[in-house]
Design a protein around this motif. Structure first.
Motif, PDB file in Angstrom:
ATOM      1  N   PHE A 122      16.010  14.844 -19.935  1.00 47.88           N
ATOM      2  CA  PHE A 122      14.947  14.521 -20.528  1.00 47.88           C
ATOM      3  C   PHE A 122      15.444  12.815 -19.589  1.00 47.88           C
ATOM      4  N   ALA A 123      16.485  11.731 -19.970  1.00 45.42           N
ATOM      5  CA  ALA A 123      16.469  10.852 -19.386  1.00 45.42           C
ATOM      6  C   ALA A 123      16.291  10.374 -18.129  1.00 45.42           C
ATOM      7  N   GLY A 124      16.543  11.693 -17.354  1.00 47.67           N
ATOM      8  CA  GLY A 124      16.426  11.618 -15.720  1.00 47.67           C
ATOM      9  C   GLY A 124      14.611  11.619 -15.804  1.00 47.67           C
ATOM     10  N   ILE A 125      14.270  12.098 -16.334  1.00 45.76           N
ATOM     11  CA  ILE A 125      12.521  12.936 -16.360  1.00 45.76           C
ATOM     12  C   ILE A 125      12.043  11.907 -16.263  1.00 45.76           C
ATOM     13  N   ILE A 126      12.168  10.738 -17.552  1.00 47.66           N
ATOM     14  CA  ILE A 126      11.762  10.179 -18.152  1.00 47.66           C
ATOM     15  C   ILE A 126      11.539   8.692 -16.916  1.00 47.66           C
ATOM     16  N   ILE A 127      12.599   9.116 -16.235  1.00 44.78           N
ATOM     17  CA  ILE A 127      12.687   7.729 -15.087  1.00 44.78           C
ATOM     18  C   ILE A 127      12.051   8.104 -13.565  1.00 44.78           C
ATOM     19  N   LEU A 128      12.123   9.403 -13.715  1.00 46.65           N
ATOM     20  CA  LEU A 128      11.447  10.409 -12.882  1.00 46.65           C
ATOM     21  C   LEU A 128       9.701   9.661 -12.217  1.00 46.65           C
ATOM     22  N   ALA A 129       9.266   9.720 -14.037  1.00 47.60           N
ATOM     23  CA  ALA A 129       7.760   9.455 -14.898  1.00 47.60           C
ATOM     24  C   ALA A 129       7.158   7.780 -14.176  1.00 47.60           C
ATOM     25  N   ALA A 130       8.464   7.328 -14.197  1.00 46.72           N
ATOM     26  CA  ALA A 130       8.553   5.882 -13.864  1.00 46.72           C
ATOM     27  C   ALA A 130       8.416   5.570 -12.113  1.00 46.72           C
ATOM     28  N   PHE A 131       9.262   6.040 -12.112  1.00 49.03           N
ATOM     29  CA  PHE A 131       9.917   5.785 -10.759  1.00 49.03           C
ATOM     30  C   PHE A 131       7.695   6.162  -9.724  1.00 49.03           C
ATOM     31  N   VAL A 132       7.543   7.230  -9.986  1.00 49.33           N
ATOM     32  CA  VAL A 132       6.383   7.775  -9.283  1.00 49.33           C
ATOM     33  C   VAL A 132       5.201   7.147  -9.936  1.00 49.33           C
ATOM     34  N   LEU A 133       5.332   6.132 -11.180  1.00 46.92           N
ATOM     35  CA  LEU A 133       4.241   5.568 -11.517  1.00 46.92           C
ATOM     36  C   LEU A 133       3.877   4.262 -10.934  1.00 46.92           C
ATOM     37  N   VAL A 134       4.629   3.472 -10.596  1.00 48.36           N
ATOM     38  CA  VAL A 134       4.779   2.364 -10.046  1.00 48.36           C
ATOM     39  C   VAL A 134       4.715   2.735  -8.447  1.00 48.36           C
ATOM     40  N   ILE A 135       5.391   3.846  -7.972  1.00 46.15           N
ATOM     41  CA  ILE A 135       4.615   4.074  -6.187  1.00 46.15           C
ATOM     42  C   ILE A 135       3.254   4.355  -6.837  1.00 46.15           C
ATOM     43  N   ASP A 136       2.411   5.266  -7.240  1.00 43.47           N
ATOM     44  CA  ASP A 136       1.176   4.544  -7.640  1.00 43.47           C
ATOM     45  C   ASP A 136       0.413   4.034  -7.760  1.00 43.47           C
ATOM     46  N   ALA A 137       0.609   3.076  -8.076  1.00 42.57           N
ATOM     47  CA  ALA A 137      -0.038   1.911  -8.568  1.00 42.57           C
ATOM     48  C   ALA A 137       0.212   1.136  -7.326  1.00 42.57           C
ATOM     49  N   LEU A 138       0.898   0.777  -6.390  1.00 44.52           N
ATOM     50  CA  LEU A 138       1.190  -0.022  -4.865  1.00 44.52           C
ATOM     51  C   LEU A 138       0.085   1.061  -4.314  1.00 44.52           C
ATOM     52  N   LEU A 139       0.453   2.374  -4.575  1.00 42.87           N
ATOM     53  CA  LEU A 139      -0.760   2.717  -3.619  1.00 42.87           C
ATOM     54  C   LEU A 139      -2.240   2.707  -4.222  1.00 42.87           C
ATOM     55  N   ASP A 140      -2.370   2.555  -5.385  1.00 43.59           N
ATOM     56  CA  ASP A 140      -3.792   1.857  -5.831  1.00 43.59           C
ATOM     57  C   ASP A 140      -4.423   0.598  -5.224  1.00 43.59           C
ATOM     58  N   VAL A 141      -3.451  -0.184  -4.899  1.00 43.37           N
ATOM     59  CA  VAL A 141      -3.657  -1.753  -4.571  1.00 43.37           C
ATOM     60  C   VAL A 141      -3.717  -1.197  -3.531  1.00 43.37           C
ATOM     61  N   VAL A 142      -3.328  -0.789  -2.301  1.00 42.87           N
ATOM     62  CA  VAL A 142      -3.633  -0.650  -0.736  1.00 42.87           C
ATOM     63  C   VAL A 142      -5.103   0.486  -0.669  1.00 42.87           C
TER      64      VAL A 142
END
Length: 258
Positions: A221-241
């Motif tokens: 579960f901890a790995g899943i949560i970290i992966l979700a945060a990982f994708v959200l950060v990338i998605d936020a960067l793409l939103d800016v671009v």
């Protein structure tokens, strides 16, 4: 007013879900072996994040994701634009594209491991196959959706093929391509994680596989949560671009002026 109410409802839902989860474990209703408490998951995630060696795993997964994403989107956009412009080539290659697209991507992972070994490139290859078709079909459809009147006017004004690509086709297909780029981020991460899960010596997928092998649901579960945060950060960067590139879009204009 509505925005504040929506935020309050979202916060209430989070509190209800995680509070009920924690309370269910405390009351013995939920078995922590299968569903560990949120506090235990947070503690495990914090333990990993506090360990400097953990970031080596993050770096490996990020490298695999980035390479798979860049290569997959590059090939997908190039192939989509080419077949969007060349109807004859699209007709010839259509059965082969459909046939390859029909193959479940997960079954390709063992083949890539056999071909490329347990190193970086077997994970990159799987991520590329997951990303490619999403961007490919969107780019091809975006090129085909170009307004024929605009295209005819540009040709009348003497636009060359390169001018048409730069000033007509790519701007028209930009929204299609960028929407697929955001979707492809998750696919790139999935490709890297599945590859690591099947066979690797490092990476976030490797950590999750190790936790599963030890029946450590907290680590999974901890790995899943970290992966979700990982994708959200990338998605936020793409939103800016995306907001920078598509400045004509109403949402982008509103955010730029706010």
């Amino acid at each position: 007013m509505h925005a504040k109410t929506d935020k309050f409802i979202q916060l209430a839902l989070v509190v209800a879900v995680f509070g009920g989860w924690e309370g269910g474990i405390a009351l013995g209703v939920i078995d922590p072996f299968f569903f560990p408490s949120p506090t235990a998951i947070v503690q495990q995630a914090w333990t990993w994040l506090s360990d400097t060696s953990f970031y080596q795993h993050v770096y490996i997964t990020l490298t695999e994701t980035a390479l798979g994403y860049i290569i997959g989107t590059g090939l997908g956009v190039a192939g989509g634009v080419w077949l969007g412009l060349s109807r004859r080539s699209a007709r010839i290659l259509d059965p082969f594209i459909k046939g390859f697209n029909a193959i479940p991507r997960v079954v390709l992972a063992p083949i890539f491991v056999l071909w490329l070994g347990l190193g970086l490139w077997s994970k990159v290859a799987l991520a590329v196959t997951l990303v490619f078709f999403t961007t490919f079909f969107n780019a091809m459809q975006g090129v085909r959706e170009v307004n024929p009147v605009v295209l005819a006017n540009a040709r009348i004004l003497g636009a060359s093929r390169s001018d048409l690509l730069r000033h007509v086709y790519f701007p028209a297909a930009a929204s299609w391509i960028l929407s697929s780029l955001r979707t492809s981020v998750g696919f790139a991460v999935v490709g890297a994680i599945i590859g690591e899960y099947l066979g690797a010596s490092a990476g976030l997928g490797y950590l999750i596989a190790q936790a599963e092998g030890n029946f450590n649901a907290v680590g999974v579960f901890a790995g899943i949560i970290i992966l979700a945060a990982f994708v959200l950060v990338i998605d936020a960067l793409l939103d800016v671009v995306e907001n920078k590139l598509i400045t004509w879009r109403p949402n982008a204009q509103a955010q730029a002026t706010s």
